[in-house]
Design a protein around this motif. Structure first.
Motif, PDB file in Angstrom:
ATOM      1  N   CYS A  18      42.496  39.636  43.093  1.00  0.00           N
ATOM      2  CA  CYS A  18      43.257  39.817  41.862  1.00  0.00           C
ATOM      3  C   CYS A  18      43.012  38.607  40.962  1.00  0.00           C
ATOM      4  N   LYS A  19      42.617  38.832  39.707  1.00  0.00           N
ATOM      5  CA  LYS A  19      42.275  37.724  38.810  1.00  0.00           C
ATOM      6  C   LYS A  19      43.066  37.854  37.512  1.00  0.00           C
ATOM      7  N   ARG A  20      43.793  36.815  37.173  1.00  0.00           N
ATOM      8  CA  ARG A  20      44.604  36.826  35.959  1.00  0.00           C
ATOM      9  C   ARG A  20      43.705  36.834  34.732  1.00  0.00           C
ATOM     10  N   LEU A  21      43.964  37.750  33.810  1.00  0.00           N
ATOM     11  CA  LEU A  21      43.085  37.953  32.659  1.00  0.00           C
ATOM     12  C   LEU A  21      42.974  36.715  31.774  1.00  0.00           C
ATOM     13  N   ASP A  22      44.033  35.897  31.706  1.00  0.00           N
ATOM     14  CA  ASP A  22      44.006  34.735  30.818  1.00  0.00           C
ATOM     15  C   ASP A  22      43.584  33.455  31.533  1.00  0.00           C
ATOM     16  N   SER A  23      43.102  33.564  32.781  1.00  0.00           N
ATOM     17  CA  SER A  23      42.767  32.362  33.552  1.00  0.00           C
ATOM     18  C   SER A  23      41.397  31.812  33.182  1.00  0.00           C
ATOM     19  N   VAL A  24      41.291  30.491  33.197  1.00  0.00           N
ATOM     20  CA  VAL A  24      40.003  29.833  32.997  1.00  0.00           C
ATOM     21  C   VAL A  24      39.329  29.679  34.346  1.00  0.00           C
ATOM     22  N   TYR A  25      38.054  29.294  34.324  1.00  0.00           N
ATOM     23  CA  TYR A  25      37.306  29.080  35.568  1.00  0.00           C
ATOM     24  C   TYR A  25      37.525  27.635  36.007  1.00  0.00           C
ATOM     25  N   GLU A  26      38.092  27.449  37.203  1.00  0.00           N
ATOM     26  CA  GLU A  26      38.416  26.127  37.727  1.00  0.00           C
ATOM     27  C   GLU A  26      37.425  25.753  38.826  1.00  0.00           C
ATOM     28  N   PRO A  27      36.356  25.040  38.520  1.00  0.00           N
ATOM     29  CA  PRO A  27      35.326  24.736  39.517  1.00  0.00           C
ATOM     30  C   PRO A  27      35.888  23.981  40.722  1.00  0.00           C
ATOM     31  N   GLY A  28      35.600  24.512  41.916  1.00  0.00           N
ATOM     32  CA  GLY A  28      35.986  23.856  43.154  1.00  0.00           C
ATOM     33  C   GLY A  28      37.450  23.918  43.493  1.00  0.00           C
ATOM     34  N   VAL A  29      38.254  24.612  42.705  1.00  0.00           N
ATOM     35  CA  VAL A  29      39.708  24.645  42.900  1.00  0.00           C
ATOM     36  C   VAL A  29      40.106  25.966  43.571  1.00  0.00           C
ATOM     37  N   ARG A  30      40.986  25.863  44.585  1.00  0.00           N
ATOM     38  CA  ARG A  30      41.593  27.071  45.153  1.00  0.00           C
ATOM     39  C   ARG A  30      42.816  27.386  44.305  1.00  0.00           C
ATOM     40  N   SER A  31      42.677  28.349  43.437  1.00  0.00           N
ATOM     41  CA  SER A  31      43.647  28.569  42.359  1.00  0.00           C
ATOM     42  C   SER A  31      44.551  29.766  42.613  1.00  0.00           C
TER      43      SER A  31
END
Length: 321
Positions: free
Chosen positions: A180-193
């Motif tokens: 599931c991916k939030r539509l307004d989320s940015v890409y966070e390199p290396g982060v478990r978000s």
């Protein structure tokens, strides 16, 4: 063009978003493969990097032609390398024969002819510039506009909203799960978000304990894992090793039960290749959770759930493939 190194963003285990937020999320099928970041510098070449950052390009020669798919356009893509079974699902056991061959190109080429892989693309982090600060919905539009579909790669669709239906479909089709991916989320390199939530479809099975292997470190003197099986045609068929899911107290209690059932004879119809295994009489029944089975019938990603004193060993035969 020299492209920046970008570590893959990671998902957090969880559950479906609340129903009132459903339309704020996109849903993608969780693939059972090897995560890869794809670097396309726009000169016809391609570099594939594993989650660890290791260059694994040479392990997958069938993906080299992807280097020219965008012409001179430079891009960094996120995806998963899988081997598809006869029903179009990722088969991790088959993929394992392709992994670890980055330093053996001749073997990799032979395996590619026998067991080709398929690259599932699901994000773009760089395209005519950095996109990591761009919302997922826009990145997804950019990715789909690239039209990346070829003999060994594709861009599976994402569904906006309808999370319950999407999850149910993965279960009905025996797929690994849902992301599931939030539509307004940015890409966070290396982060478990928390902006990406992964839901793994877990199954349960009743199994018989036939042995155990010793623990190490803080588990020295205790069972590190139990060796389990299920009845098939009157024989105890080995189903794998289960090493997680206990509290310290539960592991201590299990150690006492295993000690009381100690045996010099392996109860499985075929002795499993487990160094240092201790055998027990096949009297204890437990319930485990697992994701899928290998073609040989072994449990993948098993975790202990509970003992089943209410079941006799002959009751644990049902769900073998």
């Amino acid at each position: 063009m020299t492209l920046p190194r970008i570590a893959p963003m990671l998902a957090t285990p969880g559950v479906l978003p609340p129903a009132g937020q459903d339309m704020r999320w996109a849903y993608e099928t969780k693939q059972d493969g090897q995560r890869v970041v794809v670097y396309l510098p726009g000169d016809g070449s391609v570099v594939l990097r594993a989650r660890s950052g290791e260059d694994i390009t040479a392990a997958y020669p069938e993906l080299l032609s992807l280097g020219g798919a965008l012409g001179s356009t430079a891009a960094i893509l996120d995806g998963e390398i899988v081997v598809l079974d006869e029903r179009g699902r990722g088969d991790f056991q088959r993929l394992q024969s392709r992994m670890g061959l980055a330093h053996a190109p001749a073997r990799a080429a032979r395996r590619a002819a026998e067991t080709p892989v398929h690259l599932m693309l699901f994000d773009v982090m760089h395209l005519r510039g950095d996109l990591t600060g761009t919302r997922y919905a826009r990145r997804r539009q950019e990715l789909e506009a690239l039209g990346l579909a070829g003999p060994f790669w594709s861009t599976p669709s994402a569904l906006v909203g309808h999370g319950e239906s999407a999850l149910r479909a993965t279960r009905e089709n025996a797929l690994e799960g849902l992301v599931c991916k939030r539509l307004d989320s940015v890409y966070e390199p290396g982060v478990r978000s928390r902006a990406w939530i992964k839901i793994r479809n877990m199954r349960t099975a009743d199994v018989i304990i036939g042995g155990w292997s010793p623990g190490r470190g803080r588990l020295a003197g205790l069972p590190g894992a139990v060796l389990v099986g299920q009845r098939e045609a009157g024989r105890l068929r080995y189903a794998g090793s289960v090493g997680t899911g206990w509290s310290t107290e539960e592991r201590l209690a299990l150690a006492r039960l295993l000690s009381a059932a100690e045996s010099d004879t392996c109860p499985f119809d075929t002795v499993p290749p487990v160094p240092g295994a201790h055998w027990v009489l096949p009297l204890l029944v437990g319930e485990v959770r697992y994701s899928t089975r290998t073609r040989a019938g072994l449990l993948r990603q098993p975790s202990w759930h509970r003992l089943r004193p209410d079941l006799a060993p002959e009751d644990s035969a049902a769900d073998l493939p």
